[in-house]
Scaffold this active site. Structure first.
Site, short mmCIF file in Angstrom:
data_model
loop_
_atom_site.label_atom_id
_atom_site.label_comp_id
_atom_site.label_asym_id
_atom_site.label_seq_id
_atom_site.Cartn_x
_atom_site.Cartn_y
_atom_site.Cartn_z
N ASP A 292 -2.72 -0.66 7.56
CA ASP A 292 -1.56 -0.99 6.68
C ASP A 292 -0.39 -0.25 8.06
O ASP A 292 -0.62 1.12 8.64
CB ASP A 292 -1.24 -1.08 5.34
CG ASP A 292 -0.42 -1.72 4.56
OD1 ASP A 292 0.25 -2.38 4.93
OD2 ASP A 292 0.35 -0.64 4.12
N GLU A 339 -1.08 -4.74 9.95
CA GLU A 339 -0.17 -5.62 8.96
C GLU A 339 1.31 -5.28 10.16
O GLU A 339 1.12 -4.21 10.03
CB GLU A 339 -0.49 -5.16 8.33
CG GLU A 339 0.71 -4.94 7.18
CD GLU A 339 2.30 -4.49 7.01
OE1 GLU A 339 2.99 -5.14 7.88
OE2 GLU A 339 2.16 -3.45 6.94
N ASP A 392 2.62 -7.54 -2.36
CA ASP A 392 3.67 -6.67 -2.72
C ASP A 392 4.65 -7.98 -3.07
O ASP A 392 5.49 -7.89 -3.17
CB ASP A 392 3.93 -6.33 -1.39
CG ASP A 392 3.28 -4.43 -1.34
OD1 ASP A 392 3.91 -3.67 -2.29
OD2 ASP A 392 3.49 -4.24 -0.52
#
Length: 493
Positions: A292, A339, A392
């Protein structure tokens, strides 16, 4: 077959998967039991071959999986207590009524019985587990033991001898709280036992587990407490600078994450051993891994602790190639996904491509009116992943319903739909992408709206709590997904 060959096969086959954090499967007694196996059955019958989760570490009270007490440990809340009955460590009547079951007390009771020689698990297996995970387990057990004795206090606020890990103070604490510390070790043993049982069950049905590694760790964590020299902290253990991001399309004001930042020079001195140990821990849990906020490896947004607004931050060069080189030298063929969402520079993309890491595209991000938007379907690349949305984002249906008329018309025109059956036209678009892996949040398969959103960045209330009712995984839904998987040749190998 070598790990490099396995990784290459993973990234070449067209696959479809689901994004669902295990906490959405919480049953009466936990997660890593019948509910998780039933969900794997649903995936296998639907033709889905990848289950992506969020980080699975123990959380703070805000429940965010991205602010964990440990970068290595598993969340003991995942442990299915009913499975401990099967193992002979708990009695059925001790779990009734389930709403009043004290998980912590029951795990301690199970630990007491285990160390007294009861049950089907064997002590040598526990000793092997402790030895194999000793580089993090002991620190974590002591850290959590102290937290139990000093509830509500972050480690920088502990008495200085414990805060600063004076050997005599730590040894005395362990002597005086031996049972509690041992019970915490045993909880991690149970988590690993149940997780690996689930992973074996999934593998037998052709389902891969896809994990998520936050680039940063929580300040109030065993990792920072035990490795202060690897972070930018003052003499009392408080961060001098913290992580975040500048304003972008996730948050117009930027984001102040508050995580302490690494001292990458200190990490480089021992060849990034802390990170390599972290990757090893996650490799034991998952078949694929996502980093991430990958862009933080090239450069990261550093916010002075004294002026915590994100706009006062600045970019600082990350470890980049030297770090990734160390990772792939230790783990050839490491199945790593980057990511790369948000503000991404050419340098970040070059770093990703130099190490042949798949990136991410998100259907929802494609409709800002820019003809060269990389998230538009016709600009996808075969080596990347495609998502309808992420944890998200709003659900795809909620997102679509919130669009202004002009943008909604653009979406309809691009996808060749009048909006009927939303969000399935978006799901279908992801499935027909050239990307090798298409991931769909479970809420999108279920056609749920904004009420099922999992997280809203920049907020602290109402996140991470959505629950899946397994009765929603009907034969009709299974067949609908299977048909789409087959039509777009995202078959399981």
């Amino acid at each position: 077959m070598s790990t490099e060959e396995i990784s290459q096969r993973l990234f070449e086959a067209r696959r479809a998967g689901v994004l669902l954090h295990p906490t959405a499967l919480r049953g009466q007694y936990g997660i890593l039991g019948a509910n998780a196996r039933q969900f794997v059955d649903f995936l296998a019958k639907s033709g889905l071959s990848v289950w992506q989760t969020l980080p699975v570490g123990p959380t703070h009270s805000d429940l965010s999986p991205y602010q964990s007490l440990s970068a290595h440990a598993g969340n003991p809340e995942f442990i299915d207590l009913s499975e401990l009955v099967t193992l002979g460590l708990l009695r059925p009547e001790e779990l009734e009524p389930p709403e009043k079951a004290d998980r912590r007390a029951l795990c301690k009771l199970a630990a007491e019985r285990f160390f007294n020689g009861e049950g089907q698990l064997r002590f040598p297996e526990f000793e092997v587990f402790c030895a194999e995970h000793g580089d993090w387990l002991e620190d974590f057990a002591i850290f959590c033991g102290i937290r139990e004795k000093l509830p509500g206090m972050s480690w920088p606020d502990w008495p200085a001898p414990l805060r600063d890990r004076h050997p005599e103070a730590v040894a005395e604490f362990v002597r005086n709280n031996a049972d509690s510390v041992q019970a915490i070790r045993f909880e991690q043993f149970l988590f690993q036992y149940q997780w690996h049982s689930l992973r074996d069950y999934a593998a037998a049905q052709g389902v891969l587990l896809f994990g998520d590694i936050p680039i940063f760790v929580a300040h109030d964590s065993a990792d920072v407490w035990a490795n202060r020299h690897l972070f930018k902290l003052d003499d009392e253990g408080n961060p001098t600078v913290v992580a975040g991001v500048p304003p972008d399309y996730f948050s117009p004001d930027g984001q102040h994450w508050g995580n302490p930042l690494y001292d990458w020079h200190a990490m480089a001195n021992d060849g990034y051993q802390w990170w390599l140990q972290r990757l090893e821990s996650q490799r034991q849990l998952f078949d694929l891994l996502r980093i991430d906020h990958f862009r933080g490896l090239e450069s990261f947004w550093e916010i002075p602790a004294a002026t915590p607004e994100p706009r006062f931050g600045y970019w600082v060069a990350g470890p980049g190639r030297s770090f990734l080189k160390a990772c792939f030298e230790r783990f050839p063929g490491l199945p790593l996904v980057a990511e790369n969402l948000g503000i991404i520079s050419n340098e970040v993309e070059q770093l990703r491509r130099d190490f042949r890491l798949p990136g991410m595209t998100v259907i929802q991000f494609g409709f800002d009116g820019s003809p060269d938007n990389p998230h538009l379907l016709h600009r996808h690349e075969p080596g990347d992943l495609v998502y309808t949305g992420t944890h998200d984002n709003d659900t795809s249906l909620g997102w679509y319903q919130s669009l202004d008329d002009h943008t909604r018309g653009y979406v309809n025109q691009y996808l060749g739909t009048d909006g009927t059956g939303m969000p399935w036209p978006i799901v279908d678009a992801a499935f027909r992408s050239v990307c090798w892996l298409a991931i769909v949040p479970m809420q999108d398969f279920l056609e749920l709206g904004s009420e099922a959103r999992f997280n809203t960045p920049g907020t602290v209330e109402g996140n991470w709590t959505w629950q899946l009712d397994l009765s929603w995984c009907t034969d009709e839904l299974t067949e609908k997904i299977r048909e789409a998987v087959s039509r777009h040749e995202r078959i399981r190998l």
